[in-house]
Design a protein around this motif. Structure first.
Motif, PDB file in Angstrom:
ATOM      1  N   PHE A 158     -17.698-140.394 -28.793  1.00 53.71           N
ATOM      2  CA  PHE A 158     -18.675-139.506 -28.168  1.00 53.71           C
ATOM      3  C   PHE A 158     -18.888-139.882 -26.701  1.00 53.71           C
ATOM      4  O   PHE A 158     -19.137-139.028 -25.869  1.00 53.71           O
ATOM      5  N   ILE A 215     -13.575-131.024 -31.437  1.00 52.58           N
ATOM      6  CA  ILE A 215     -14.894-130.616 -31.953  1.00 52.58           C
ATOM      7  C   ILE A 215     -16.003-131.460 -31.309  1.00 52.58           C
ATOM      8  O   ILE A 215     -17.044-130.944 -30.901  1.00 52.58           O
ATOM      9  N   ILE A 216     -15.756-132.761 -31.190  1.00 51.07           N
ATOM     10  CA  ILE A 216     -16.757-133.644 -30.574  1.00 51.07           C
ATOM     11  C   ILE A 216     -17.019-133.207 -29.125  1.00 51.07           C
ATOM     12  O   ILE A 216     -18.161-133.045 -28.709  1.00 51.07           O
ATOM     13  N   SER A 217     -15.926-133.013 -28.369  1.00 50.61           N
ATOM     14  CA  SER A 217     -16.071-132.645 -26.954  1.00 50.61           C
ATOM     15  C   SER A 217     -16.765-131.298 -26.797  1.00 50.61           C
ATOM     16  O   SER A 217     -17.647-131.144 -25.946  1.00 50.61           O
ATOM     17  N   ILE A 218     -16.358-130.325 -27.609  1.00 47.66           N
ATOM     18  CA  ILE A 218     -16.944-128.976 -27.486  1.00 47.66           C
ATOM     19  C   ILE A 218     -18.409-128.981 -27.912  1.00 47.66           C
ATOM     20  O   ILE A 218     -19.241-128.294 -27.319  1.00 47.66           O
ATOM     21  N   THR A 219     -18.740-129.795 -28.920  1.00 48.08           N
ATOM     22  CA  THR A 219     -20.143-129.897 -29.340  1.00 48.08           C
ATOM     23  C   THR A 219     -20.992-130.447 -28.193  1.00 48.08           C
ATOM     24  O   THR A 219     -22.083-129.937 -27.914  1.00 48.08           O
ATOM     25  N   LEU A 220     -20.470-131.483 -27.530  1.00 48.02           N
ATOM     26  CA  LEU A 220     -21.185-132.044 -26.383  1.00 48.02           C
ATOM     27  C   LEU A 220     -21.329-130.996 -25.277  1.00 48.02           C
ATOM     28  O   LEU A 220     -22.359-130.907 -24.619  1.00 48.02           O
ATOM     29  N   PHE A 278     -21.491-127.775 -25.716  1.00 51.28           N
ATOM     30  CA  PHE A 278     -22.542-126.843 -26.160  1.00 51.28           C
ATOM     31  C   PHE A 278     -23.928-127.404 -25.861  1.00 51.28           C
ATOM     32  O   PHE A 278     -24.819-126.690 -25.402  1.00 51.28           O
ATOM     33  N   ILE A 279     -24.088-128.701 -26.134  1.00 56.00           N
ATOM     34  CA  ILE A 279     -25.392-129.343 -25.901  1.00 56.00           C
ATOM     35  C   ILE A 279     -25.739-129.272 -24.403  1.00 56.00           C
ATOM     36  O   ILE A 279     -26.859-128.907 -24.030  1.00 56.00           O
ATOM     37  N   TYR A 308     -18.365-116.557 -28.649  1.00 60.68           N
ATOM     38  CA  TYR A 308     -18.263-117.936 -29.137  1.00 60.68           C
ATOM     39  C   TYR A 308     -17.723-118.007 -30.568  1.00 60.68           C
ATOM     40  O   TYR A 308     -17.169-119.017 -30.960  1.00 60.68           O
ATOM     41  N   TYR A 331     -10.753-119.377 -23.172  1.00 58.63           N
ATOM     42  CA  TYR A 331     -11.867-120.336 -23.108  1.00 58.63           C
ATOM     43  C   TYR A 331     -12.722-120.073 -21.864  1.00 58.63           C
ATOM     44  O   TYR A 331     -13.951-120.112 -21.928  1.00 58.63           O
TER      45      TYR A 331
END
Lengths: 258, 59
Positions: A32, A118-123, A125-126, A139, A214
């Motif tokens: 992360f 997924i980790i990078s894209i979730t971050l 999004f945050i 999205y 994207y």
């Protein structure tokens, strides 16, 4: 049979993820920290320090987001192709000692890269949510654009992996091609700044449509251009089918060579 | 919301079809059939999503 393959793929993916940070104090937390630092660098360095602006937008962070949402999927794509190309030599021990289903190795590589994505894209999004960005129906298409990109990556990777067992230069060639491909894809620049002939050539670059998808979703609040994605879907699947055919033809020789 | 219904519905249809193909075919033929179905799935998503957006008035 199928469940044993699935558990093999999942176990390989888990190991891949755990081994990457084995021995470190923070362990999987690094998964992360790395993307978070990268994202903040893009946003702060390009947005605030350099002050680079994306043409047509007044948002200070737009260019940073533009770069980030291009580099994250490119990283997954590039790593999948490169790791797939080297998979037979990297997993030589497993392949020769266990009766490993070789195509499962490619699924494991793609899954492992999907996890990082997924980790990078979730971050991402945050960060977007903290920035107050609005979310739209485009999205929903993100998983499918990523899925298509990975199908293309496995298609290329399976072919290069099968051939690289016999022609080892292919491994180096793939690294060089990926480097050139990165610069030929509008990830850190906007396609409009290219000269006319380069813009015409861009039509032949499949990653252009994916990265553009994207960019449309994240930066411009629009939808990907659907028609090229449909054509790319068909081409990617044909490529994967061809790669699989080549692999099946060479499978026995690959095992003998290893 | 209609977009999510479309994606979920189409995914369920394709998963059921995939399960049927998986049981019906063996070996390499099964892989090619599943690959064709996978292609159809993505073509369906990218092809029909604009229509769904038009229906919901978002495009």
């Amino acid at each position: 049979m199928v469940s044993s393959r699935i558990s093999f793929i999942l176990e390989m993916t888990r190991r891949d993820f755990v081994e990457r940070f084995a021995g470190s104090i923070l362990g999987s937390l690094w998964a992360f920290i790395f993307p978070l630092v990268n994202l903040l660098v893009y946003l702060i360095v390009f947005g605030k320090i350099i002050g680079a602006r994306l043409p047509g937008t007044s948002d200070m962070y737009a260019y940073g987001i533009y770069i980030a949402v291009g580099i994250i999927p490119w990283g997954s794509f590039s790593n999948t192709v490169t790791r797939s190309t080297n998979i037979f030599s990297d997993k030589k021990n497993i392949i020769t000692k266990l009766n490993t289903p070789l195509p499962s190795l490619f699924v494991h590589v793609s899954l492992s890269e999907a996890l990082t994505f997924i980790i990078s894209i979730t971050l991402m999004f945050i960060i977007l949510a903290l920035k107050g960005a609005s979310f739209h129906c485009g999205y929903f298409l993100l998983p499918f654009v990523f899925y298509l990109q990975q199908i293309l990556a496995i298609g290329i990777g399976l072919l290069t992996a099968s051939l690289s067992v016999f022609i080892t230069d292919i491994r180096q060639l793939v690294s060089v091609v990926m480097q050139l491909w990165f610069w030929f894809t509008p990830i850190i620049y906007v396609v409009d700044i290219l000269p006319d002939f380069a813009q015409k050539l861009m039509v032949l670059n499949p990653m252009f449509y994916i990265v553009d998808g994207y960019h449309n979703i994240f930066v411009y609040g629009a939808y990907p251009v659907f028609k090229p994605l449909i054509i790319l879907t068909v081409i990617s699947h044909l490529l994967l089918a061809f790669s699989y055919m080549t692999f099946r033809y060479l499978e026995k020789d690959i095992r003998d060579f290893l | 919301m209609i977009e999510l219904f479309f994606i979920t519905g189409w995914t369920v249809i394709v998963v059921l079809a995939g399960n049927f193909l998986r049981k019906r075919f063996l070996g390499a033929k099964r892989i090619y059939m599943l690959l064709a179905l996978n292609c159809l799935y993505l073509v369906g998503i990218f092809g029909c999503y604009p229509l769904v957006l038009q229906i919901s008035g978002k495009l």
